[in-house]
Design a protein around this motif. Sequence first.
Motif, PDB file in Angstrom:
ATOM      1  N   PRO A 252       0.801  -1.226   0.000  1.00 53.80           N
ATOM      2  CA  PRO A 252       0.000   0.000   0.000  1.00 53.80           C
ATOM      3  C   PRO A 252       0.833   1.275   0.000  1.00 53.80           C
ATOM      4  O   PRO A 252       0.438   2.268  -0.622  1.00 53.80           O
ATOM      5  CB  PRO A 252      -0.836  -0.122   1.276  1.00 53.80           C
ATOM      6  CG  PRO A 252      -0.901  -1.580   1.567  1.00 53.80           C
ATOM      7  CD  PRO A 252       0.402  -2.144   1.091  1.00 53.80           C
TER       8      PRO A 252
ATOM      9  N   LEU B 220       1.553   3.142  -3.225  1.00 62.04           N
ATOM     10  CA  LEU B 220       0.492   3.752  -4.025  1.00 62.04           C
ATOM     11  C   LEU B 220       0.746   5.225  -4.299  1.00 62.04           C
ATOM     12  O   LEU B 220       0.537   5.690  -5.425  1.00 62.04           O
ATOM     13  CB  LEU B 220      -0.865   3.577  -3.337  1.00 62.04           C
ATOM     14  CG  LEU B 220      -2.061   4.262  -4.026  1.00 62.04           C
ATOM     15  CD1 LEU B 220      -2.260   3.731  -5.435  1.00 62.04           C
ATOM     16  CD2 LEU B 220      -3.330   4.080  -3.196  1.00 62.04           C
ATOM     17  N   ARG B 221       1.171   5.990  -3.295  1.00 61.19           N
ATOM     18  CA  ARG B 221       1.318   7.421  -3.508  1.00 61.19           C
ATOM     19  C   ARG B 221       2.289   7.751  -4.639  1.00 61.19           C
ATOM     20  O   ARG B 221       1.930   8.515  -5.549  1.00 61.19           O
ATOM     21  CB  ARG B 221       1.730   8.124  -2.214  1.00 61.19           C
ATOM     22  CG  ARG B 221       1.851   9.637  -2.423  1.00 61.19           C
ATOM     23  CD  ARG B 221       1.964  10.398  -1.128  1.00 61.19           C
ATOM     24  NE  ARG B 221       1.873  11.835  -1.358  1.00 61.19           N
ATOM     25  CZ  ARG B 221       1.680  12.742  -0.412  1.00 61.19           C
ATOM     26  NH1 ARG B 221       1.559  12.365   0.861  1.00 61.19           N
ATOM     27  NH2 ARG B 221       1.592  14.022  -0.717  1.00 61.19           N
TER      28      ARG B 221
ATOM     29  N   LEU C  49      -7.760   0.220  -9.265  1.00 57.97           N
ATOM     30  CA  LEU C  49      -7.421  -0.498  -8.043  1.00 57.97           C
ATOM     31  C   LEU C  49      -8.302  -1.731  -7.931  1.00 57.97           C
ATOM     32  O   LEU C  49      -9.451  -1.718  -8.379  1.00 57.97           O
ATOM     33  CB  LEU C  49      -7.640   0.400  -6.819  1.00 57.97           C
ATOM     34  CG  LEU C  49      -6.992   1.788  -6.881  1.00 57.97           C
ATOM     35  CD1 LEU C  49      -7.534   2.672  -5.772  1.00 57.97           C
ATOM     36  CD2 LEU C  49      -5.469   1.671  -6.775  1.00 57.97           C
TER      37      LEU C  49
ATOM     38  N   GLU D 176      -5.852  -5.183  -0.023  1.00 56.15           N
ATOM     39  CA  GLU D 176      -6.013  -3.754   0.250  1.00 56.15           C
ATOM     40  C   GLU D 176      -7.465  -3.324   0.027  1.00 56.15           C
ATOM     41  O   GLU D 176      -8.110  -3.768  -0.925  1.00 56.15           O
ATOM     42  CB  GLU D 176      -5.092  -2.936  -0.672  1.00 56.15           C
ATOM     43  CG  GLU D 176      -3.618  -3.183  -0.407  1.00 56.15           C
ATOM     44  CD  GLU D 176      -2.729  -2.771  -1.566  1.00 56.15           C
ATOM     45  OE1 GLU D 176      -1.559  -3.167  -1.553  1.00 56.15           O
ATOM     46  OE2 GLU D 176      -3.210  -2.064  -2.470  1.00 56.15           O
TER      47      GLU D 176
ATOM     48  N   THR E 250      -7.904   3.223  -0.556  1.00 56.21           N
ATOM     49  CA  THR E 250      -6.850   3.539  -1.518  1.00 56.21           C
ATOM     50  C   THR E 250      -7.350   4.513  -2.578  1.00 56.21           C
ATOM     51  O   THR E 250      -6.608   5.392  -3.023  1.00 56.21           O
ATOM     52  CB  THR E 250      -6.309   2.254  -2.171  1.00 56.21           C
ATOM     53  OG1 THR E 250      -7.402   1.443  -2.627  1.00 56.21           O
ATOM     54  CG2 THR E 250      -5.478   1.456  -1.189  1.00 56.21           C
TER      55      THR E 250
ATOM     56  N   ALA F   3      -5.566   8.064  -3.327  1.00 50.15           N
ATOM     57  CA  ALA F   3      -5.035   8.356  -4.660  1.00 50.15           C
ATOM     58  C   ALA F   3      -5.669   9.614  -5.245  1.00 50.15           C
ATOM     59  O   ALA F   3      -4.993  10.424  -5.900  1.00 50.15           O
ATOM     60  CB  ALA F   3      -5.260   7.162  -5.585  1.00 50.15           C
TER      61      ALA F   3
END
Length: 290
Positions: A14, A17-18, A34, A41, A46, A50
Amino acid sequence: MTSVGAIFLPSFPPERLRPVAEAADAAGLEQLWLWEDCFKESAVATMAAALAWTERLRVGIGLMPTPMRNAATVAMEAATLERLFPGRPIIGVGHGVLDWMGQIGARAASPLTLLGEHLDAVRALLRGEEVTADGRYVRLDRVRLDWPPERPPAVLAGAEGPKTLALVGARADGLILPGGTTPERTREAIGIAQQARDAAGVTGPMEVVVFVPAAFGPGAGERLAANARRWRFPEDRLLGAAGTPAEVADGVRPWIEAGAGTVVLQPMDDEPDPEAYVGTVGREIAPLLR
């Protein structure tokens, strides 16, 4: 015009992700998708992150399993995200993997009935309607969202078999086809869904999203073949694209010609650099497909 996206696989941690979302946004990628695979997750958490980290990127959930989620909760989540980030969330629901649903004690005796009831309730709630339902699975008593979105987001649904394809065509805003769907099967699936849509008198356009495994760079062909074996895809069918960015663009055109409005490239499970992957899709592959 064809939309192009890429997937942030739940096999990636996770915290990755950024930088991936920011790289996708910087590269001009249209969509980042996703998955809510058990037990990896949460897709809603998320998605919110995002969307908050980016400026223009659309983010899709492909998909939220209906046995895991109450229809009212899905509508509340979707409405909140749409009001916070208008026009950017893409909501997808579906049966989920039945074995996983069994592991959490949520496997439905009739996944098809559940999906239909769920779609009807969620879409009505997002339109701001008061919903009372006494179905086999979805039971609501005078439920209305306090904060419905000004424009309800499209609710897409995943489907593979003919019964689910027909249901999605008639009762969802769009169709999600999983990785491993050939161009020929894509055309056939769209036909089944559209025929049911026409029979139901639904006149709005049907969005069609297809996930296509794609690898580029050194050893791309071998990695794609290994991925097909890992997913137990038949190796004698066109199931993905590999090679240079131009070769990948050429390789995914059969899905566009089959009727897919959005092609979402799926990295390999062992992709070492997902930031570079989404950057290449946004900067080099997507412009060749627009």
